[in-house]
Scaffold this motif. Structure first.
Motif, PDB file in Angstrom:
ATOM      1  N   ALA A   1       0.818  -0.816   0.407  1.00 54.54           N
ATOM      2  CA  ALA A   1      -0.605   0.392   0.628  1.00 54.54           C
ATOM      3  C   ALA A   1       0.486   1.402   0.238  1.00 54.54           C
ATOM      4  N   ARG A   2       0.516   1.862  -0.344  1.00 50.39           N
ATOM      5  CA  ARG A   2       1.146   3.357  -0.792  1.00 50.39           C
ATOM      6  C   ARG A   2       0.685   4.354  -0.476  1.00 50.39           C
ATOM      7  N   GLU A   3       0.972   5.406   0.312  1.00 45.82           N
ATOM      8  CA  GLU A   3       0.119   6.551   1.296  1.00 45.82           C
ATOM      9  C   GLU A   3       0.113   7.827   0.117  1.00 45.82           C
ATOM     10  N   VAL A   4      -0.948   8.286   0.866  1.00 44.26           N
ATOM     11  CA  VAL A   4      -1.306   9.708  -0.201  1.00 44.26           C
ATOM     12  C   VAL A   4      -1.980  10.284   0.564  1.00 44.26           C
ATOM     13  N   ASP A   5      -1.800  12.232   0.775  1.00 40.59           N
ATOM     14  CA  ASP A   5      -2.200  13.037   0.614  1.00 40.59           C
ATOM     15  C   ASP A   5      -3.204  13.831  -0.100  1.00 40.59           C
TER      16      ASP A   5
ATOM     17  N   PRO B   1      -6.312  13.996  -4.566  1.00 38.21           N
ATOM     18  CA  PRO B   1      -6.987  15.205  -3.607  1.00 38.21           C
ATOM     19  C   PRO B   1      -8.019  14.717  -3.663  1.00 38.21           C
ATOM     20  N   GLU B   2      -8.594  14.178  -4.491  1.00 39.71           N
ATOM     21  CA  GLU B   2     -10.334  14.057  -4.712  1.00 39.71           C
ATOM     22  C   GLU B   2     -10.335  12.518  -3.344  1.00 39.71           C
ATOM     23  N   PHE B   3      -9.067  11.755  -3.684  1.00 34.56           N
ATOM     24  CA  PHE B   3      -9.617  10.574  -2.832  1.00 34.56           C
ATOM     25  C   PHE B   3      -9.643  10.331  -1.411  1.00 34.56           C
ATOM     26  N   TYR B   4      -8.290  12.041  -1.005  1.00 34.61           N
ATOM     27  CA  TYR B   4      -8.104  11.976  -0.464  1.00 34.61           C
ATOM     28  C   TYR B   4      -9.082  13.248   0.645  1.00 34.61           C
ATOM     29  N   GLY B   5      -9.497  14.171  -0.294  1.00 36.16           N
ATOM     30  CA  GLY B   5     -10.840  14.601   0.517  1.00 36.16           C
ATOM     31  C   GLY B   5     -11.940  14.525   0.729  1.00 36.16           C
ATOM     32  N   MET B   6     -12.242  12.865   0.197  1.00 37.09           N
ATOM     33  CA  MET B   6     -13.720  11.984   0.546  1.00 37.09           C
ATOM     34  C   MET B   6     -13.219  11.602   1.310  1.00 37.09           C
TER      35      MET B   6
ATOM     36  N   PRO C   1      -8.317   9.589   9.459  1.00 33.68           N
ATOM     37  CA  PRO C   1      -7.313   8.124   9.182  1.00 33.68           C
ATOM     38  C   PRO C   1      -6.035   8.033   8.257  1.00 33.68           C
ATOM     39  N   ARG C   2      -4.837   7.590   8.495  1.00 32.81           N
ATOM     40  CA  ARG C   2      -4.422   7.275   7.227  1.00 32.81           C
ATOM     41  C   ARG C   2      -4.685   7.241   5.602  1.00 32.81           C
ATOM     42  N   VAL C   3      -4.080   7.485   4.806  1.00 30.75           N
ATOM     43  CA  VAL C   3      -5.033   7.099   3.495  1.00 30.75           C
ATOM     44  C   VAL C   3      -4.112   6.213   2.613  1.00 30.75           C
ATOM     45  N   TYR C   4      -4.789   5.171   2.232  1.00 37.19           N
ATOM     46  CA  TYR C   4      -3.831   4.398   0.794  1.00 37.19           C
ATOM     47  C   TYR C   4      -4.125   4.189  -0.182  1.00 37.19           C
ATOM     48  N   ILE C   5      -3.459   3.689  -1.006  1.00 33.59           N
ATOM     49  CA  ILE C   5      -4.260   3.438  -2.572  1.00 33.59           C
ATOM     50  C   ILE C   5      -3.033   2.112  -2.233  1.00 33.59           C
TER      51      ILE C   5
ATOM     52  N   TRP D   1      -5.854   8.607  -7.334  1.00 35.47           N
ATOM     53  CA  TRP D   1      -5.393   7.918  -6.645  1.00 35.47           C
ATOM     54  C   TRP D   1      -3.747   8.321  -7.132  1.00 35.47           C
ATOM     55  N   GLY D   2      -3.634   9.528  -7.707  1.00 35.19           N
ATOM     56  CA  GLY D   2      -2.607  10.454  -7.985  1.00 35.19           C
ATOM     57  C   GLY D   2      -1.755  10.635  -8.981  1.00 35.19           C
ATOM     58  N   GLY D   3      -2.312   9.064 -10.117  1.00 33.49           N
ATOM     59  CA  GLY D   3      -1.645   9.103 -11.533  1.00 33.49           C
ATOM     60  C   GLY D   3      -2.199   9.814 -11.739  1.00 33.49           C
ATOM     61  N   THR D   4      -1.806   8.784 -13.630  1.00 33.48           N
ATOM     62  CA  THR D   4      -2.526  10.583 -14.192  1.00 33.48           C
ATOM     63  C   THR D   4      -3.809  10.230 -15.277  1.00 33.48           C
ATOM     64  N   ARG D   5      -3.908   8.776 -15.108  1.00 34.12           N
ATOM     65  CA  ARG D   5      -5.659   8.739 -15.633  1.00 34.12           C
ATOM     66  C   ARG D   5      -6.467   9.049 -14.629  1.00 34.12           C
ATOM     67  N   ARG D   6      -7.728   9.720 -15.139  1.00 39.60           N
ATOM     68  CA  ARG D   6      -8.570  10.179 -13.824  1.00 39.60           C
ATOM     69  C   ARG D   6     -10.121   9.138 -13.685  1.00 39.60           C
TER      70      ARG D   6
END
Length: 312
Positions: A58-62, A67-72, A85-89, A303-308
């Motif tokens: 798992a990779r932690e994101v912020d 932004p969209e997933f973390y904000g949700m 909580p900490r958020v991971y993908i 998830w912080g990648g290039t796809r939306r």
């Protein structure tokens, strides 16, 4: 009642662990097994979250990287009156998610890229609300301790097979017969207890997660999609760590799906039916929590990648 039932089942799991210790080493072995159980529970309490997350890469994101997933998740945590909580993908094509951590102050939620790719924004919100319900009810700690004990019981049963009964137990042939019985029945009993705990907590998390996001049908729709995909898309990490399968929102392993004694999760159809009844009682049909929209020009997906993805 569910918490009392869980406590009783955990006590039964510990008793099984001690019984295997007794077959291996008599009363001394039982005492050692009890001490080992306490030590394993203490280790699980402090390290369970990081261990499971590491198993799945798992990779932690912020807020900057996703932004969209973390904000949700942030909005849902506020609605549930929980610390953030900490958020991971997890980079895995199978749509799934789980929560871990010893308490709400040290919790983490994780979703796979497959989940973020295939579900709508509302469905993802339903799934993450379900996981936050697990955090709120301390299910993450209970399930991890149960998985640790179940694995240890299986390990001790193998020792019983290798070393046989001790001299104190050999009278009346109990050393041989008892060892064989423990070797076969103890792991089965541990699995039954583990599955019973998991199934009872899933129904509660479904209901409370639906209440957090405000729309039960979002979660119902997500469960239907995840269950269908999980049967077609393998999760190799889960296959190598089957003791963690009960932590996911839908069983990530191929195999039994019926709502019976040996299933890791309740039958998905039963869960969806319960959510439909809850939606009717709440008078909901599409309202509830509205995930915060993001600027259209934002390039990164949730998830912080290039796809939306379909909801980016």
């Amino acid at each position: 009642m569910n918490h009392l039932r869980t406590a009783i089942l955990l006590a039964g799991m510990t008793a099984l662990f001690m019984a295997v210790g007794y077959v291996i080493g008599g009363s001394g072995g039982m005492a050692i097994a009890f001490a080992v159980a306490l030590a394993m529970n203490a280790f699980s309490y402090w390290n369970s979250g990081s261990m499971v997350l590491s198993m799945y890469g798992a990779r932690e994101v912020d807020a900057r990287s996703a932004p969209e997933f973390y904000g949700m998740v942030q909005q849902l945590a506020q609605r549930a009156n929980l610390p953030m909580p900490r958020v991971y993908i997890i980079d895995n094509p199978q749509p799934n998610a789980f929560a871990t951590g010893r308490n709400p102050q040290n919790a983490a939620v994780a979703a796979s890229t497959g989940l973020l790719d295939t579900l709508t924004r509302e469905e993802v919100a339903g799934v993450m609300a379900h996981e936050l319900a697990h955090v709120k009810n301390y299910d993450t700690l209970t399930m991890t301790v149960t998985a640790t004990l179940a694995g240890a019981i299986g390990m001790l049963a193998n020792f019983a097979f290798l070393f046989g009964g001790n001299r104190d137990n050999n009278n009346g042939g109990f050393g041989v017969i008892g060892t064989i019985a423990i070797m076969i029945l103890a792991p089965i009993g541990a699995m039954i207890v583990q599955m019973a705990i998991s199934r009872s907590r899933e129904y509660v998390a479904d209901r409370e997660g639906a209440e957090i996001c405000g729309e039960p049908m979002w979660l119902a729709s997500a469960l239907a999609k995840i269950a269908g995909s999980a049967q077609r898309i393998p999760n190799n990490a889960a296959e190598h760590n089957p003791a963690t399968a009960h932590m996911f929102i839908i069983n990530p392993l191929s195999g039994e799906r019926m709502d019976n004694l040996f299933s890791t999760h309740p039958d998905t159809g039963n869960r969806i039916a319960a959510l439909q009844q809850l939606a009717t009682s709440m008078g909901r049909s599409g309202g509830g929590f509205a995930p915060r929209p993001q600027p259209a020009e934002r390039a990164a997906g949730p998830w912080g990648g290039t796809r939306r993805g379909p909801w980016g």
